[in-house]
Design a protein around this motif. Sequence first.
Motif, mmCIF file in Angstrom:
data_model
loop_
_atom_site.group_PDB
_atom_site.id
_atom_site.type_symbol
_atom_site.label_atom_id
_atom_site.label_comp_id
_atom_site.label_asym_id
_atom_site.label_seq_id
_atom_site.Cartn_x
_atom_site.Cartn_y
_atom_site.Cartn_z
ATOM 1 N N GLN A 1 20.074 10.340 2.976
ATOM 2 C CA GLN A 1 20.399 9.293 2.006
ATOM 3 C C GLN A 1 20.690 9.894 0.642
ATOM 4 O OE1 GLN A 1 20.816 5.868 2.619
ATOM 5 N NE2 GLN A 1 21.806 6.133 0.637
ATOM 6 N N LEU A 2 19.902 10.883 0.226
ATOM 7 C CA LEU A 2 20.132 11.532 -1.059
ATOM 8 C C LEU A 2 21.517 12.180 -1.086
ATOM 9 C CD1 LEU A 2 19.247 12.463 -3.846
ATOM 10 C CD2 LEU A 2 18.029 14.361 -2.747
ATOM 11 N N LYS A 3 21.911 12.835 -0.011
ATOM 12 C CA LYS A 3 23.239 13.450 0.056
ATOM 13 C C LYS A 3 24.329 12.396 -0.082
ATOM 14 C CE LYS A 3 26.343 16.531 2.517
ATOM 15 N NZ LYS A 3 27.430 16.003 1.757
ATOM 16 N N ARG A 4 24.181 11.266 0.621
ATOM 17 C CA ARG A 4 25.174 10.199 0.490
ATOM 18 C C ARG A 4 25.236 9.692 -0.948
ATOM 19 N NH1 ARG A 4 23.389 8.695 5.844
ATOM 20 N NH2 ARG A 4 21.776 7.379 4.974
ATOM 21 N N PHE B 1 28.472 9.981 -3.328
ATOM 22 C CA PHE B 1 29.044 8.765 -3.914
ATOM 23 C C PHE B 1 29.148 8.911 -5.430
ATOM 24 C CE2 PHE B 1 28.711 4.574 -5.848
ATOM 25 C CZ PHE B 1 29.738 3.894 -5.205
ATOM 26 N N TYR B 2 28.092 9.410 -6.048
ATOM 27 C CA TYR B 2 28.098 9.614 -7.506
ATOM 28 C C TYR B 2 29.250 10.531 -7.895
ATOM 29 C CZ TYR B 2 26.749 11.133 -12.145
ATOM 30 O OH TYR B 2 26.755 11.429 -13.482
ATOM 31 N N ILE C 1 35.008 10.990 -11.139
ATOM 32 C CA ILE C 1 36.123 11.936 -11.063
ATOM 33 C C ILE C 1 36.386 12.499 -12.456
ATOM 34 C CG2 ILE C 1 38.601 12.158 -10.562
ATOM 35 C CD1 ILE C 1 38.148 9.843 -8.519
ATOM 36 N N GLY C 2 36.576 13.802 -12.514
ATOM 37 C CA GLY C 2 36.814 14.454 -13.802
ATOM 38 C C GLY C 2 35.543 15.041 -14.396
ATOM 39 N N ALA C 3 34.404 14.553 -13.969
ATOM 40 C CA ALA C 3 33.129 15.110 -14.459
ATOM 41 C C ALA C 3 32.714 16.265 -13.562
ATOM 42 C CB ALA C 3 32.055 14.027 -14.439
ATOM 43 N N GLU C 4 31.785 17.055 -14.057
ATOM 44 C CA GLU C 4 31.266 18.139 -13.231
ATOM 45 C C GLU C 4 30.602 17.551 -11.992
ATOM 46 O OE1 GLU C 4 29.596 21.855 -15.411
ATOM 47 O OE2 GLU C 4 28.939 20.077 -16.521
ATOM 48 N N LYS C 5 30.844 18.177 -10.861
ATOM 49 C CA LYS C 5 30.233 17.718 -9.613
ATOM 50 C C LYS C 5 28.762 18.106 -9.595
ATOM 51 C CE LYS C 5 34.001 16.164 -7.699
ATOM 52 N NZ LYS C 5 34.224 14.754 -7.627
ATOM 53 N N TYR C 6 27.955 17.207 -9.119
ATOM 54 C CA TYR C 6 26.529 17.462 -8.960
ATOM 55 C C TYR C 6 26.314 17.890 -7.521
ATOM 56 C CZ TYR C 6 21.537 16.823 -9.656
ATOM 57 O OH TYR C 6 20.191 17.031 -9.778
ATOM 58 N N GLN C 7 25.686 19.032 -7.336
ATOM 59 C CA GLN C 7 25.475 19.548 -5.990
ATOM 60 C C GLN C 7 23.977 19.687 -5.743
ATOM 61 O OE1 GLN C 7 27.415 23.275 -5.240
ATOM 62 N NE2 GLN C 7 26.741 23.354 -3.116
#
Length: 183
Positions: free
Chosen positions: A121-124, A128-129, A134-140
């Motif tokens: 669920q956290l990964k989903r 989704f976030y 879009i355009g922001a740094e991706k959170y991994q």
Amino acid sequence: MSKSCNTFLEKMQKYTDEFFEETGKTTVTTKELAVWAITTNRWEPPMDLVVKKCQEDFARAMREQHINNERGQPVRVKHVARIRSGDQQLYLWGDIRNMPQEHMEISFQQRREQIVGECKQLKRDVDFYNEQNIGAEKYQMVFDFREDIEEGEFSAEYSPVRTSIGDLNSYEVEPKHSKKVAK
């Protein structure tokens, strides 16, 4: 609406009218009305509701009961295993110090399944976030917990007490096992 439901609602409405008549008040909160109805013996909770609340209290208490191991680390004392008995699903609790091995194996496996479900669920949620921003740094998110578990082996200071977001000093705190990556 069924007759019994209608009768029950009519009885509750009658109690509301009695409250206003007896107290002389013109307004009331439902909490005040409930306290009045219970203390004047007009209403009592159904036994199944009382039993359910009591069950929840016992379950919460058992989940939070801990002892310390030889290294001073907290260990959960009571464990639950969900099993089927005929057409019923039972939640059987026991003490880790004297529970049969089969029960503990079921309990451990079910807790692991819960953790895996939370991670999925956290990964989903993270995906989704990232898709919405879009355009922001991706959170991994990092899902390899080996370092956390190893660290916990050496720390007797771990506390199973939950903390809230209000305990954080600021929103600048970088979570230990997550990172922002450029798009």
